[in-house]
Write a protein that holds these residues in place. Structure first.
Motif, PDB file in Angstrom:
ATOM      1  N   GLU A  50     -11.152   8.645  -4.020  1.00 53.76           N
ATOM      2  CA  GLU A  50     -10.967   9.875  -3.260  1.00 53.76           C
ATOM      3  C   GLU A  50     -11.325   9.683  -1.785  1.00 53.76           C
ATOM      4  O   GLU A  50     -10.855  10.422  -0.925  1.00 53.76           O
ATOM      5  CB  GLU A  50     -11.828  10.991  -3.866  1.00 53.76           C
ATOM      6  CG  GLU A  50     -11.452  11.347  -5.301  1.00 53.76           C
ATOM      7  CD  GLU A  50     -12.474  12.288  -5.939  1.00 53.76           C
ATOM      8  OE1 GLU A  50     -13.112  13.050  -5.197  1.00 53.76           O
ATOM      9  OE2 GLU A  50     -12.626  12.247  -7.174  1.00 53.76           O
ATOM     10  N   ILE A  51     -12.157   8.687  -1.501  1.00 54.46           N
ATOM     11  CA  ILE A  51     -12.545   8.415  -0.110  1.00 54.46           C
ATOM     12  C   ILE A  51     -11.312   8.086   0.719  1.00 54.46           C
ATOM     13  O   ILE A  51     -11.167   8.535   1.868  1.00 54.46           O
ATOM     14  CB  ILE A  51     -13.554   7.238  -0.057  1.00 54.46           C
ATOM     15  CG1 ILE A  51     -14.836   7.596  -0.820  1.00 54.46           C
ATOM     16  CG2 ILE A  51     -13.871   6.847   1.389  1.00 54.46           C
ATOM     17  CD1 ILE A  51     -15.758   6.416  -1.044  1.00 54.46           C
ATOM     18  N   PHE A  52     -10.372   7.329   0.127  1.00 55.66           N
ATOM     19  CA  PHE A  52      -9.197   6.857   0.858  1.00 55.66           C
ATOM     20  C   PHE A  52      -8.198   7.985   1.142  1.00 55.66           C
ATOM     21  O   PHE A  52      -7.307   7.813   1.966  1.00 55.66           O
ATOM     22  CB  PHE A  52      -8.522   5.731   0.076  1.00 55.66           C
ATOM     23  CG  PHE A  52      -9.447   4.580  -0.216  1.00 55.66           C
ATOM     24  CD1 PHE A  52      -9.669   3.602   0.744  1.00 55.66           C
ATOM     25  CD2 PHE A  52     -10.111   4.483  -1.431  1.00 55.66           C
ATOM     26  CE1 PHE A  52     -10.529   2.545   0.488  1.00 55.66           C
ATOM     27  CE2 PHE A  52     -10.965   3.428  -1.695  1.00 55.66           C
ATOM     28  CZ  PHE A  52     -11.183   2.462  -0.727  1.00 55.66           C
ATOM     29  N   ASP A  53      -8.363   9.112   0.452  1.00 60.63           N
ATOM     30  CA  ASP A  53      -7.509  10.266   0.733  1.00 60.63           C
ATOM     31  C   ASP A  53      -7.908  10.962   2.027  1.00 60.63           C
ATOM     32  O   ASP A  53      -7.113  11.697   2.618  1.00 60.63           O
ATOM     33  CB  ASP A  53      -7.584  11.281  -0.421  1.00 60.63           C
ATOM     34  CG  ASP A  53      -7.038  10.716  -1.726  1.00 60.63           C
ATOM     35  OD1 ASP A  53      -6.162   9.835  -1.657  1.00 60.63           O
ATOM     36  OD2 ASP A  53      -7.491  11.158  -2.795  1.00 60.63           O
ATOM     37  N   SER A  54      -9.152  10.735   2.465  1.00 59.22           N
ATOM     38  CA  SER A  54      -9.675  11.443   3.630  1.00 59.22           C
ATOM     39  C   SER A  54      -9.913  10.562   4.840  1.00 59.22           C
ATOM     40  O   SER A  54      -9.995  11.063   5.966  1.00 59.22           O
ATOM     41  CB  SER A  54     -10.997  12.144   3.260  1.00 59.22           C
ATOM     42  OG  SER A  54     -10.813  13.061   2.206  1.00 59.22           O
ATOM     43  N   VAL A  55     -10.066   9.265   4.631  1.00 59.63           N
ATOM     44  CA  VAL A  55     -10.376   8.371   5.739  1.00 59.63           C
ATOM     45  C   VAL A  55      -9.671   7.039   5.535  1.00 59.63           C
ATOM     46  O   VAL A  55      -9.507   6.578   4.401  1.00 59.63           O
ATOM     47  CB  VAL A  55     -11.900   8.173   5.873  1.00 59.63           C
ATOM     48  CG1 VAL A  55     -12.469   7.493   4.653  1.00 59.63           C
ATOM     49  CG2 VAL A  55     -12.254   7.420   7.135  1.00 59.63           C
ATOM     50  N   LYS A  56      -9.237   6.430   6.622  1.00 61.83           N
ATOM     51  CA  LYS A  56      -8.570   5.127   6.561  1.00 61.83           C
ATOM     52  C   LYS A  56      -9.611   4.031   6.704  1.00 61.83           C
ATOM     53  O   LYS A  56     -10.337   3.976   7.693  1.00 61.83           O
ATOM     54  CB  LYS A  56      -7.534   5.010   7.671  1.00 61.83           C
ATOM     55  CG  LYS A  56      -6.684   3.749   7.582  1.00 61.83           C
ATOM     56  CD  LYS A  56      -5.606   3.735   8.640  1.00 61.83           C
ATOM     57  CE  LYS A  56      -4.727   2.491   8.517  1.00 61.83           C
ATOM     58  NZ  LYS A  56      -3.663   2.471   9.543  1.00 61.83           N
ATOM     59  N   ILE A  57      -9.677   3.163   5.706  1.00 60.69           N
ATOM     60  CA  ILE A  57     -10.623   2.037   5.727  1.00 60.69           C
ATOM     61  C   ILE A  57      -9.819   0.751   5.814  1.00 60.69           C
ATOM     62  O   ILE A  57      -9.013   0.454   4.933  1.00 60.69           O
ATOM     63  CB  ILE A  57     -11.512   2.037   4.475  1.00 60.69           C
ATOM     64  CG1 ILE A  57     -12.347   3.330   4.420  1.00 60.69           C
ATOM     65  CG2 ILE A  57     -12.424   0.810   4.460  1.00 60.69           C
ATOM     66  CD1 ILE A  57     -13.224   3.447   3.197  1.00 60.69           C
TER      67      ILE A  57
END
Length: 253
Positions: A65-72
């Motif tokens: 879910e982190i990748f849905d909000s921020v680009k890593i």
């Protein structure tokens, strides 16, 4: 190397940090994040992290879910007790996928892979070639028997009867084809040199396995292999990606 750990279990994050430092004392742990929310907040800002070790099941959801909000954009090594997310992990910036409990040898392989891809590739290649040259060094005579203490006796254990050797809490143990376990006085490095390399193979830092004891080999994430032996081992036996080609060649001999 600057590392961020995403892990909601304190014991797991502390153990991971300890192993990382044990492998390379120059590693700097920038932060330990215990939730999806905290991770999004951290990676939304400027940061100096070069590598992320990320658990999948966090307190407030799945780490994907982190990748849905921020680009890593930096590489990630996923650490989890579940193997069903490997394909999903492959779709993001994953360079490795480690199953818990994390094996230090596998962890070291992940760091080597990171260094090989993102650091000095020439130096890394030279180091790997040097290690392979050492591994491939042949001996003309090999150990045929070990005399071991067992209860109140000295018992001769023939190497031809050993199925595999492994380290448990710093103690080397030999498991025979009859499923007997003996404590050995030698360390695993010395035993590796004692044994015929056409018959025995150093799978990883913990295991030396006899070819005849191998029952099956399973393809695993990122070029690794999982080896099943008979008698069965209580731990998962993993061949690192670096050793997988050599292991396959050894099996084909």
């Amino acid at each position: 190397m600057k590392v961020v750990i995403v892990e909601d279990e304190v014991a797991a994050s502390e153990n991971l940090a300890f192993m990382l430092k044990n492998i390379d004392n120059s590693i700097e742990i920038l932060s330990v994040l215990d939730s999806v929310k905290a991770s999004i907040a951290y990676f939304s800002k400027n940061h100096e992290a070069e590598l992320i070790f990320m658990d999948i099941h966090l307190a407030d959801g799945l780490s994907f879910e982190i990748f849905d909000s921020v680009k890593i954009e930096i590489p990630i090594v996923f650490t989890t007790a579940y193997d069903q997310y490997a394909l999903q992990a492959f779709k993001v910036n994953s360079i490795d996928y480690l199953l818990k409990p994390i094996d230090e040898d596998e962890l070291a392989e992940s760091l080597e892979q990171y260094n090989g891809q993102f650091k000095d590739k020439g130096l890394f290649t030279d180091q790997v070639e040097g290690l392979l040259n050492l591994i491939n060094t042949k001996k003309t005579t090999y150990k045929s028997m070990y005399l071991v203490h067992h209860r109140d006796q000295l018992v001769p254990v023939k190497t031809e009867n050993i199925a595999y050797l492994y380290i448990e809490t710093g103690i080397v143990k030999a498991v025979t084809i009859e499923n007997q376990t003996f404590i050995m006085e030698q360390n695993l490095e010395d035993m590796e040199n004692d044994l015929d390399p056409s018959i025995f193979f150093r799978i990883n830092r913990q295991y030396i396995v006899k070819k005849d004891a191998i029952e099956s080999i399973k393809q695993y994430f990122n070029g690794k292999l999982i080896v099943s032996v008979n008698p069965p081992s209580s731990e998962r036996i993993v061949v690192s990606r670096a050793k997988a080609p050599e292991f396959k060649n050894w099996m084909n001999q």
